[in-house]
Motif scaffolding. Structure first.
Motif, PDB file in Angstrom:
ATOM      1  N   ARG A 114      30.289  70.143  57.670  1.00  0.00           N
ATOM      2  CA  ARG A 114      31.168  71.038  56.933  1.00  0.00           C
ATOM      3  C   ARG A 114      30.380  72.285  56.552  1.00  0.00           C
ATOM      4  NH1 ARG A 114      33.741  67.928  59.063  1.00  0.00           N
ATOM      5  NH2 ARG A 114      35.341  66.475  58.287  1.00  0.00           N
ATOM      6  N   LEU A 115      31.014  73.434  56.709  1.00  0.00           N
ATOM      7  CA  LEU A 115      30.352  74.688  56.382  1.00  0.00           C
ATOM      8  C   LEU A 115      30.363  74.923  54.874  1.00  0.00           C
ATOM      9  CD1 LEU A 115      31.879  76.991  59.160  1.00  0.00           C
ATOM     10  CD2 LEU A 115      29.774  75.631  59.239  1.00  0.00           C
ATOM     11  N   LEU A 116      29.348  75.664  54.413  1.00  0.00           N
ATOM     12  CA  LEU A 116      29.275  76.105  53.019  1.00  0.00           C
ATOM     13  C   LEU A 116      29.395  74.929  52.054  1.00  0.00           C
ATOM     14  CD1 LEU A 116      31.487  79.325  53.280  1.00  0.00           C
ATOM     15  CD2 LEU A 116      29.047  79.069  53.738  1.00  0.00           C
ATOM     16  N   GLN A 117      28.558  73.909  52.296  1.00  0.00           N
ATOM     17  CA  GLN A 117      28.515  72.732  51.434  1.00  0.00           C
ATOM     18  C   GLN A 117      27.131  72.612  50.804  1.00  0.00           C
ATOM     19  OE1 GLN A 117      31.203  70.436  50.849  1.00  0.00           O
ATOM     20  NE2 GLN A 117      32.311  72.122  51.805  1.00  0.00           N
ATOM     21  N   ALA A 118      27.097  72.376  49.498  1.00  0.00           N
ATOM     22  CA  ALA A 118      25.819  72.306  48.793  1.00  0.00           C
ATOM     23  C   ALA A 118      25.086  70.995  49.021  1.00  0.00           C
ATOM     24  CB  ALA A 118      26.039  72.525  47.302  1.00  0.00           C
ATOM     25  N   SER A 119      25.786  69.964  49.433  1.00  0.00           N
ATOM     26  CA  SER A 119      25.147  68.666  49.659  1.00  0.00           C
ATOM     27  C   SER A 119      25.235  68.307  51.139  1.00  0.00           C
ATOM     28  CB  SER A 119      25.808  67.583  48.811  1.00  0.00           C
ATOM     29  OG  SER A 119      27.198  67.520  49.072  1.00  0.00           O
ATOM     30  N   ALA A 120      24.308  67.472  51.561  1.00  0.00           N
ATOM     31  CA  ALA A 120      24.281  67.063  52.968  1.00  0.00           C
ATOM     32  C   ALA A 120      25.531  66.276  53.301  1.00  0.00           C
ATOM     33  CB  ALA A 120      23.034  66.220  53.235  1.00  0.00           C
ATOM     34  N   PRO A 121      26.214  66.605  54.381  1.00  0.00           N
ATOM     35  CA  PRO A 121      27.451  65.888  54.731  1.00  0.00           C
ATOM     36  C   PRO A 121      27.138  64.514  55.313  1.00  0.00           C
ATOM     37  CG  PRO A 121      26.902  67.449  56.450  1.00  0.00           C
ATOM     38  CD  PRO A 121      25.889  67.657  55.359  1.00  0.00           C
ATOM     39  N   ARG A 122      28.136  63.665  55.327  1.00  0.00           N
ATOM     40  CA  ARG A 122      27.994  62.354  55.959  1.00  0.00           C
ATOM     41  C   ARG A 122      28.279  62.517  57.444  1.00  0.00           C
ATOM     42  NH1 ARG A 122      30.762  57.931  51.848  1.00  0.00           N
ATOM     43  NH2 ARG A 122      29.384  58.336  50.068  1.00  0.00           N
ATOM     44  N   THR A 123      27.243  62.560  58.230  1.00  0.00           N
ATOM     45  CA  THR A 123      27.390  62.800  59.670  1.00  0.00           C
ATOM     46  C   THR A 123      26.877  61.651  60.519  1.00  0.00           C
ATOM     47  OG1 THR A 123      25.242  63.926  59.712  1.00  0.00           O
ATOM     48  CG2 THR A 123      27.188  65.313  59.380  1.00  0.00           C
ATOM     49  N   PHE A 124      26.144  60.710  59.928  1.00  0.00           N
ATOM     50  CA  PHE A 124      25.525  59.615  60.678  1.00  0.00           C
ATOM     51  C   PHE A 124      26.558  58.518  60.914  1.00  0.00           C
ATOM     52  CE2 PHE A 124      23.131  55.678  61.116  1.00  0.00           C
ATOM     53  CZ  PHE A 124      22.099  56.048  61.972  1.00  0.00           C
ATOM     54  N   ALA A 125      26.901  58.274  62.173  1.00  0.00           N
ATOM     55  CA  ALA A 125      27.964  57.326  62.512  1.00  0.00           C
ATOM     56  C   ALA A 125      27.480  55.887  62.359  1.00  0.00           C
ATOM     57  CB  ALA A 125      28.448  57.566  63.934  1.00  0.00           C
ATOM     58  N   ALA A 170      32.464  55.083  57.110  1.00  0.00           N
ATOM     59  CA  ALA A 170      32.318  55.324  58.548  1.00  0.00           C
ATOM     60  C   ALA A 170      31.055  56.111  58.847  1.00  0.00           C
ATOM     61  CB  ALA A 170      33.546  56.065  59.075  1.00  0.00           C
ATOM     62  N   PHE A 171      30.637  56.945  57.884  1.00  0.00           N
ATOM     63  CA  PHE A 171      29.485  57.811  58.089  1.00  0.00           C
ATOM     64  C   PHE A 171      28.586  57.770  56.865  1.00  0.00           C
ATOM     65  CE2 PHE A 171      32.909  59.529  60.672  1.00  0.00           C
ATOM     66  CZ  PHE A 171      32.280  59.782  61.890  1.00  0.00           C
ATOM     67  N   ALA A 172      27.322  58.071  57.078  1.00  0.00           N
ATOM     68  CA  ALA A 172      26.360  58.150  55.983  1.00  0.00           C
ATOM     69  C   ALA A 172      25.652  59.490  56.030  1.00  0.00           C
ATOM     70  CB  ALA A 172      25.332  57.016  56.079  1.00  0.00           C
ATOM     71  N   ALA A 173      25.221  59.969  54.873  1.00  0.00           N
ATOM     72  CA  ALA A 173      24.371  61.158  54.841  1.00  0.00           C
ATOM     73  C   ALA A 173      23.015  60.820  55.438  1.00  0.00           C
ATOM     74  CB  ALA A 173      24.223  61.656  53.405  1.00  0.00           C
ATOM     75  N   SER A 174      22.331  61.825  55.958  1.00  0.00           N
ATOM     76  CA  SER A 174      21.098  61.571  56.712  1.00  0.00           C
ATOM     77  C   SER A 174      20.037  60.850  55.884  1.00  0.00           C
ATOM     78  CB  SER A 174      20.532  62.893  57.244  1.00  0.00           C
ATOM     79  OG  SER A 174      20.253  63.783  56.176  1.00  0.00           O
ATOM     80  N   HIS A 175      19.887  61.219  54.599  1.00  0.00           N
ATOM     81  CA  HIS A 175      18.829  60.599  53.798  1.00  0.00           C
ATOM     82  C   HIS A 175      19.176  59.180  53.385  1.00  0.00           C
ATOM     83  CE1 HIS A 175      21.588  62.116  50.759  1.00  0.00           C
ATOM     84  NE2 HIS A 175      20.994  61.367  49.859  1.00  0.00           N
ATOM     85  N   GLN A 176      20.420  58.766  53.586  1.00  0.00           N
ATOM     86  CA  GLN A 176      20.831  57.398  53.275  1.00  0.00           C
ATOM     87  C   GLN A 176      21.017  56.551  54.529  1.00  0.00           C
ATOM     88  OE1 GLN A 176      24.329  57.476  50.821  1.00  0.00           O
ATOM     89  NE2 GLN A 176      23.349  58.570  49.143  1.00  0.00           N
ATOM     90  N   ALA A 177      20.842  57.161  55.694  1.00  0.00           N
ATOM     91  CA  ALA A 177      21.178  56.481  56.947  1.00  0.00           C
ATOM     92  C   ALA A 177      20.342  55.221  57.169  1.00  0.00           C
ATOM     93  CB  ALA A 177      20.991  57.448  58.118  1.00  0.00           C
ATOM     94  N   GLY A 178      19.050  55.281  56.848  1.00  0.00           N
ATOM     95  CA  GLY A 178      18.194  54.125  57.084  1.00  0.00           C
ATOM     96  C   GLY A 178      18.656  52.898  56.322  1.00  0.00           C
ATOM     97  N   ALA A 179      19.018  53.087  55.049  1.00  0.00           N
ATOM     98  CA  ALA A 179      19.474  51.955  54.241  1.00  0.00           C
ATOM     99  C   ALA A 179      20.839  51.461  54.712  1.00  0.00           C
ATOM    100  CB  ALA A 179      19.536  52.367  52.766  1.00  0.00           C
ATOM    101  N   TRP A 180      21.729  52.378  55.057  1.00  0.00           N
ATOM    102  CA  TRP A 180      23.054  51.961  55.531  1.00  0.00           C
ATOM    103  C   TRP A 180      22.971  51.217  56.861  1.00  0.00           C
ATOM    104  CZ3 TRP A 180      27.222  50.928  53.139  1.00  0.00           C
ATOM    105  CH2 TRP A 180      27.608  51.622  51.993  1.00  0.00           C
TER     106      TRP A 180
END
Length: 975
Positions: A421-432, A517-527
């Motif tokens: 998502r454009l113009l977002q202050a937090s990392a989006p959930r992109t990790f499938a 369905a998706f996780a943010a990159s910094h949470q991907a390992g735990a998910w």
């Protein structure tokens, strides 16, 4: 409740002792007088005492707290003060009688008084944002204090205290009984039950020792480092010291961080890692940590509700209520399992992931060799141009691949650009965390293992031993059946066999969890540990390879020359762009506010098409005869003032300025050049010689050749002459330099400068400055060079060329950067006689300068500039953005000035608006924080204290507002 004493203590109000009464106690028992200011407390009453002998803290406790407990607090302070590597703590001050604890009555109520030295510093509580360094330092302080208390013992440590997490369950139960908010009471009860169920079997393995039990953002004092970040280094308020679980100490610290976390519980992990580094935790303690954090959050909220009922005037408690509620909300926002894995990963104590057993295939009728895999990553070939942000992109690409191959699937563990998502202050959930499939209707779905089938929330869940299969888009075979054997048919993709339908497959190891369905990159390992890849049950490889930005950077550093720097210490791996946006390999979008190379925007389809066509036709050097070089030269000459009709095409701004200096030498027959201090013109021998920016070359001022004669920078903000009347002073400085050169018999070749002071952040030159200087230079037959590499070509909005702002015409214009939109392209535009002078030294040649592709690039950029009205956009959006930035200057003293015009702006940060002390470290930290918020920005200037704002000229107004909003947020919340 296990103990009536503990129950009574939860209902105690603060001691009722006024400032006047406290002053009387101070005078009588300590011989001190001074001004008193109340400090916050839950059940004590604390006053800061400012005396002629320095500041102190008067602590007042109720008589219900046994004297031995208070003696333990004093003893703990003395103990910690003697331990090496322990954090700073207050000192105990004895009364005139020699006692450390004074028992005295106030209005017939007996209280216990103590005096401590005041530990100077800043608490963290009211800081909305805490930097990673601050969070880690808080964990380190808590860990060092736990180590310091490891060998401390005292009879007063055996206490009945509501904050003791060993008693969290009973305490919460008692506190909840009086809570009037039924919904909140239910949420707290459920969270507490779940947390204590996790902790219960671990209790025998949790170590006991003396612990502070309250190393929180409110109970540490911090010093500011050079960047202004707060670094905790002292601990106050030992009122909760007791014998308890070591891990409880860290749990309390981490819970206090959750209201600074922006809703993201993973923000505590630097504190966990730092604590563990100095006070290693066992496996049992690591597993108990997050449940204890949840328990602490529950007790905080319940206790605050109780305390406000018995002491409604307690402003300290009331002031903390909102952020304690936020602590609770964040604590219960994620599964306990997720945070257990995240904590294990943070301290490198997580077990290796083992893929689920193969069992049977989920779709046995499907031929794995006939499945088209759709790549939706940043580099995916299926996402041309701006296709990534259309809502139906994923479905359309899957359908297209399925028609070609028979079936299609996305990849598990892929960072999907389609989810950014454009113009977002937090990392989006992109990790499938799943795989989507496009299959023909009536495709059979079989049980990959033995289990039970049930329906919930619009999906089927097939649960086996420790593994749960979530299926969307599947019609159940028979929900009435109790259980299914491995291989049994459990469902079907609905629809006609000739039509295509969609199905989603996701595994989960935790029952009752509705996984995202998706996780943010910094949470991907735990998910990934909760939602492993379904590849084994699908029977084909659908796992994406994880990007390794850190490894790639290390490889870069092994072979890429060290002087070629990169932005940021830990840079994101950027592999794609669109307009004013950049995308990293984890699907994060960044607003590019620094890239003046990409004038018309990233990924412009018109430019891409033109370059691709020309490459398919011809690319060679400019000594061949072809149309594009002629047309481009004509267009450039037409953009220049009358008389500047001759064009050289080169590869870069450095080469353009180097060539301009050579032209000045050839035309004048002289060598001496006048340049400006603090300027940057390039890296070649000649262009570097006239560059004196110490930000780019720390040795610049001491290594100039004798033919370079720098003059004072006409910086009207921080130079020696300021304001509207500064022109005379700066012109006189040039006049004196020229007079000195005349006196020594030196001939002048020329003068080079940016017409707007780019390296300092776009500061306009004083009115009339170039007119006067050009006249003096031309009187001596010198050549006037306008370096437009950074500021020209429409970027200023109000003018196409920077020199137009000064109302002058140079003899030579140099331009590069944006004219090629990232393609290596530069130009020198001059008069015919100046250009012809170079023939005395032979002909000029640039292999790629003016090549067919380079010329087409240049032509297309000019077309886009005109057709998309980008200069007009730079004027309109730039004017709006400058007003937004100037408004920030009204709110935040750190903003010393806002320079520039159009889309070449500079925000200069200073520590003092009178002395103009540059805020160098703050500026670097602000840039790092802006990156966290999705904005690429870098400092510039000799003091590296200026944000040089030079985005693509297609910058949208909403993007400009996002930048201003985020910069305001950083200045308000901290960095």
């Amino acid at each position: 409740m296990e103990d009536e004493l503990l129950k009574r203590r939860t209902q105690l109000a603060r001691p009722d002792v006024s400032i006047e009464e406290a002053q009387a106690i101070l005078a009588q028992h300590y011989g001190l007088s001074g001004d008193l200011t109340e400090l916050g407390s839950q059940q004590d009453r604390n006053y800061r005492v400012d005396t002629s002998e320095g500041p102190f803290v008067l602590k007042i406790a109720r008589a219900e707290y046994a004297r031995v407990e208070i003696e333990a607090q004093n003893a703990a302070l003395r103990h910690v003060a003697t331990r090496p590597d322990a954090p700073k703590v207050p000192e105990v001050v004895s009364a005139l009688s020699g006692e450390e604890i004074v028992t005295a009555a106030v209005r017939e109520e007996t209280y216990q008084f103590r005096l401590l030295t005041y530990l100077d510093g800043t608490p963290l509580t009211r800081r909305r944002h805490l930097a990673v360094e601050t969070v880690a330092a808080l964990g380190d302080v808590a860990g060092r204090l736990a180590v310091a208390l490891r060998d401390f013992d005292h009879p007063g440590l055996e206490r009945e205290l509501q904050w003791d997490l060993r008693r969290a369950g009973p305490v919460a139960l008692h506190l909840l009984s009086a809570m009037s908010d039924v919904d909140l009471r239910k949420r707290i009860a459920e969270a507490m039950v779940g947390a204590m169920r996790r902790v219960q079997p671990l209790m025998p393995d949790l170590r006991l020792q003396a612990i502070h039990q309250d190393v929180t953002d409110d109970n540490v004092v911090s010093r500011a480092d050079r960047s202004g970040r707060l670094i905790p280094d002292g601990v106050i308020d030992f009122g909760d010291v007791l014998k308890g679980w070591v891990v409880a100490d860290l749990a309390v610290t981490c819970a206090s961080l959750l209201h600074h976390a922006g809703g993201d519980p993973f923000q505590i992990l630097p504190a966990v890692k730092a604590f563990h580094a100095v006070c290693p935790l066992t496996d049992a303690e690591l597993k108990a940590l997050w449940p204890l954090i949840v328990a602490r959050a529950c007790v905080l909220v319940a206790s605050t509700a109780q305390q406000l009922e018995v002491d409604p005037e307690n402003a300290y408690v009331e002031g903390n209520a909102a952020h304690e509620r936020e602590i609770f909300d964040v604590a219960v926002s994620v599964p306990l399992d997720l945070m257990e894995h995240a904590i294990g990963e943070a301290v490198e104590r997580s077990p290796q992931l083992s893929p689920p057993g193969m069992g049977r295939r989920l779709l046995p009728e499907l031929d794995p060799s006939e499945i088209g895999i759709v790549d939706l990553s940043s580099l995916g070939p299926h996402l041309p141009a701006d296709r990534w942000h259309y809502e139906d992109t994923e479905a359309l690409l899957l359908q297209s691949a399925a028609r070609a191959a028979g079936a299609a699937a996305t990849r598990y563990g892929e960072y999907r650009l389609t989810e950014t998502r454009l113009l977002q202050a937090s990392a989006p959930r992109t990790f499938a965390l799943h795989v989507d499939l496009c299959l023909h209707g009536q495709t059979a779905v079989h049980a990959p293992f033995a289990g039970r089938l049930h329906q919930r929330g619009g999906k089927l869940i097939f649960s086996g031993e420790g593994l749960h299969l979530h299926l969307y888009g599947v019609e159940a075979a028979d929900l009435a059946e109790e259980a299914f054997e491995a291989g049994a048919r459990i469902g079907v993709v609905p629809g006609d066999p000739s039509a295509l339908g969609f199905m989603r497959v996701q595994l989960c190891t935790t029952p009752e969890l509705h996984p995202p369905a998706f996780a943010a990159s910094h949470q991907a390992g735990a998910w990934c540990r909760l939602c492993p890849s379904p590849s084994p049950i699908l029977g084909f490889d659908c796992d994406a390879a994880l990007p390794d930005a850190a490894g790639l950077l290390e490889r870069r550093r092994r072979h890429y020359a060290r002087p070629q720097k990169n932005y940021y210490r830990t840079p994101p791996q950027i592999e794609r762009g669109w307009k004013e946006h950049l995308f990293d390999v984890e699907g994060r979008a960044y607003l590019d506010m620094v890239n003046n190379v990409t004038l018309v925007g990233h990924g412009h389809p018109r430019l891409s098409a033109a370059v691709g066509r020309q490459w398919s036709l011809l690319n060679t050097n400019s000594r061949f005869h072809y149309a594009a070089v002629t047309e481009f030269s004509e267009r450039l000459a037409a953009l220049a003032p009358e008389g500047l009709d001759t064009v050289f095409l080169v590869n870069s701004g450095s080469e353009a300025n180097d060539l301009a200096i050579r032209l000045a030498w050839a035309h004048s027959g002289a060598r001496n050049m006048i340049s400006l201090l603090e300027a940057y013109h390039g890296w070649t021998v000649a262009s570097d010689a006239v560059s004196t920016s110490i930000a780019d070359n720390p040795q610049a001022l001491t290594t100039r050749p004798d033919w370079v004669h720098p003059v004072v920078s006409p910086n009207t903000y921080r130079g020696p002459f300021r304001g509207e009347d500064s022109t005379v002073g700066y012109v006189d400085a040039v006049s004196r330099k020229l007079a000195d050169l005349d006196e020594k018999g030196g001939k002048l070749a020329g003068f080079i400068s940016e017409p707007v002071y780019g390296n300092a952040g776009g500061i306009p030159l004083p009115s009339g400055y170039l007119e006067a200087v050009y006249a003096m230079v031309r009187e001596r037959s010198g050549v006037c060079i306008a370096d437009e590499v950074q500021v020209g070509y429409g970027r200023l909005g109000h003018h196409f060329w920077g020199f137009e702002q000064q109302g002058v015409v140079p003899d030579i214009i140099t331009v590069a950067k944006g004219m090629g939109n990232g393609h290596p392209l530069g130009a020198v535009i001059t008069r015919r006689e100046i250009a012809d002078a170079l023939e005395k030294e032979g002909y000029f040649f640039s292999s790629a300068g003016g090549s067919p592709v380079s010329s087409v690039v240049g032509l297309t950029v000019l077309d886009i500039l005109h057709d998309d009205a980008l200069q007009e956009n730079a004027r309109a959006v730039g004017t709006h953005l400058k007003s937004r930035l100037e408004a920030l200057g009204d709110r935040f003293p750190l903003v010393g000035a806002v320079h520039g015009m159009g889309l070449y702006l500079g925000v200069e940060f200073v520590r003092d608006r009178e002395t103009l002390e540059p805020a160098t470290e703050e500026t670097a930290a602000i840039c790092d924080r802006l990156l966290d918020l999705g904005i690429v920005m870098q400092p510039t200037g000799d003091h590296l204290n200026v944000l040089k704002i030079k985005p693509p000229l297609c910058l949208a107004r909403e993007s400009a507002d996002f930048f201003a909003d985020m910069l305001g947020r950083v200045l308000e919340e901290g960095w």
